[in-house]
Design an enzyme around this catalytic site. Structure first.
Site, short mmCIF file in Angstrom:
data_model
loop_
_atom_site.label_atom_id
_atom_site.label_comp_id
_atom_site.label_asym_id
_atom_site.label_seq_id
_atom_site.Cartn_x
_atom_site.Cartn_y
_atom_site.Cartn_z
N ARG A 189 -25.01 84.09 17.45
CA ARG A 189 -26.33 84.32 18.03
C ARG A 189 -27.45 84.01 17.03
O ARG A 189 -28.58 83.75 17.41
CB ARG A 189 -26.45 85.76 18.57
N TYR B 53 -47.45 74.22 34.44
CA TYR B 53 -46.11 74.41 35.00
C TYR B 53 -46.07 75.75 35.74
O TYR B 53 -46.48 76.78 35.20
CB TYR B 53 -45.06 74.36 33.89
N ASP C 179 -47.64 72.34 25.86
CA ASP C 179 -46.39 71.92 26.46
C ASP C 179 -46.48 70.40 26.60
O ASP C 179 -47.22 69.88 27.42
CB ASP C 179 -46.23 72.60 27.83
N LYS D 283 -35.71 67.45 29.94
CA LYS D 283 -36.31 66.27 30.53
C LYS D 283 -36.04 65.04 29.64
O LYS D 283 -34.93 64.57 29.58
CB LYS D 283 -37.80 66.52 30.78
#
Ligand SMILES: *Cc1c(COP(=O)(O)O)cnc(C)c1O
Length: 429
Positions: A79, A132, A205, A230
């Site tokens: 982790r 977004y 972003d 993307k």
């Protein structure tokens, strides 16, 4: 395995030197260690959940070094980190010209982690609209539960942006560029200047731009975020997200990720790192095709309007030319017709798949009114700026001529509503 990390520091330094290599070269070589185990050319996929120690003395040496800032070449538990993830992060940092990058399990994991890590109760966010949808929802609904308020200002209105700042309360300015679906381009130098003058952090972003076309940190922005799902991954086969920035600011993010546990699986990080190698050629091809598509559609009689920052007709063309080296692979446009005419056009396309997302090798097409705002009525959609006849076309890497021919053929079967309207007018008068 420590050797995977050995040269990362040096490679980042080299890649971010002023006289640095081009973006295509950086996409292949940035942050890469050339001495992988067994002299493997590619980055080893270290698929492990935990790490081991030779003996107790080794464990104590590790713990001791950890107290003093840690040994970046070593991890204790999955982790907290992984060498394959670290290799992808080094490449991303080199691409954005950042000191460091932190990789997440998705773009939304990156955005929500950044905001949860930095913000506290009583603080305030200023955000531009055409953002977004889930980012806006997270800020306005989720963060509101924890006493963080959000003001949304119109994209491109910098006076409104500055006026929305509340002294001693506003902590973050959040924007996107280019935006979805209208491909609006934020003036990054202006946002950075406002942020610095008010001592407010700025986040962009930059998913639609990719580091090939735009590097927000070069314009003074504090954090750049990508949905790596993307263009960075580029093959529509993996979800991931990344935040890049200054080393000092990134340490807290790496620490909170160890708590949230929203890091990618090593296999996902490996796919991202592999995908990035072709980012330069993919994005250059997508820039070229999208510009050709935008120009073709702009002169087509069955098209009402085209939204693409590379067109002189786009409201942010000047800002796009100033700060971007390419205009990206997404073109939005309005069919001269209604919801059904638009669906008919989409159904007639043979190359793009119908689906959300963008940035992969396959072209994808969608009607935002149905994919993102299905539950709203035509009037409700109009109120938030989404027309029924809007199409978002995310070009893939298919040949430009084939895509143009496909669009032409699809448009041929759509009724010419403009001609009908003209006839109607003529008969009425
Ligand atoms: C897809 C996307 C996101 C969310 O990323 P996920 O990887 O799907 O979580 C955020 N911002 C933009 C601009 C996007 O296109």
């Amino acid at each position: 395995m420590a050797s995977i990390h050995d040269n990362i520091e040096r490679a980042i330094e080299e890649a971010t030197r002023p006289a640095r290599q081009g973006m295509g070269t950086r996409a292949v070589h940035g942050g890469v260690n050339r001495q992988n185990p067994y002299h493997a050319l590619t980055t080893p996929l270290v698929q492990t959940a935990t790490y081991t120690f030779k003996n107790t003395a080794d464990l104590c040496a590790y713990m001791e070094s950890h107290l003093w800032g840690g040994d970046e070449n070593r991890e204790e538990y999955g982790r907290y980190g992984n060498p394959t993830i670290a290799a992808a992060e080094a490449r991303l940092a080199a691409l954005e010209g950042a000191d460091a990058a932190v990789l997440y399990s998705s773009g939304m994991a990156a955005i929500t982690s950044l905001l949860l890590t930095v913000l506290k109760n009583g603080q305030h966010i200023v955000m531009t609209d055409d953002c977004y949808r889930r980012t806006r929802q997270f800020c306005r609904v989720f963060l509101a539960k924890y006493g963080v308020e959000t003001s949304v200002v119109p994209m491109g209105d910098y006076e409104a942006l500055e006026a929305a700042i509340i002294p001693n309360k506003t902590r973050f300015i959040i924007s996107e560029t280019p935006t979805n679906p209208y491909l609006r381009v934020a003036d990054l130098a202006r946002i950075a200047e406002i942020g610095q003058r008010h001592q407010i952090l700025t986040m962009i972003d930059s998913t639609f731009a990719t580091p090939i076309n735009l590097r927000p940190l070069e314009h003074g922005i504090d954090f750049v975020v990508h949905s790596a799902t993307k263009y960075l991954g580029g093959h529509n086969d993996v979800l991931a997200g990344v935040i890049c920035g200054e080393r000092g600011k990134m340490a807290a993010l790496k620490a909170s990720r160890g708590m949230f546990g929203n890091l990618p699986d090593p296999q996902a990080a490996w796919l991202i790192e592999r995908g990035i190698k072709t980012l330069g050629v993919r994005v250059r091809q997508q820039n070229e095709t999208a510009l050709a598509v935008a120009r073709f559609l702009e002169q087509h009689p069955k098209i009402e309007r085209v939204w693409y920052p590379g067109l002189e007709s786009h409201p942010d063309h000047a800002a796009a030319v100033r700060q971007m080296s390419g205009f990206g692979g997404v073109v939005s446009f309005e069919i001269a017709g209604d919801l059904d005419d638009t669906s008919l056009f989409i159904d007639r396309c043979r190359i793009p798949y119908i689906g959300p997302s963008l940035g992969g090798v396959e072209s994808l097409i969608e009607q935002p009114s149905l994919v993102s705002y299905y539950e709203l009525s035509t009037a409700e959609r109009l109120a938030i700026g989404i027309k029924d006849n809007l199409v978002r076309f995310a070009v893939g890497i298919e040949d430009t001529e084939d895509i143009l021919a496909d669009l032409e053929n699809a448009l041929e079967g759509v009724p010419n509503r403009r001609l009908e309207r003209d006839w109607e007018k003529r008969f009425r008068h």
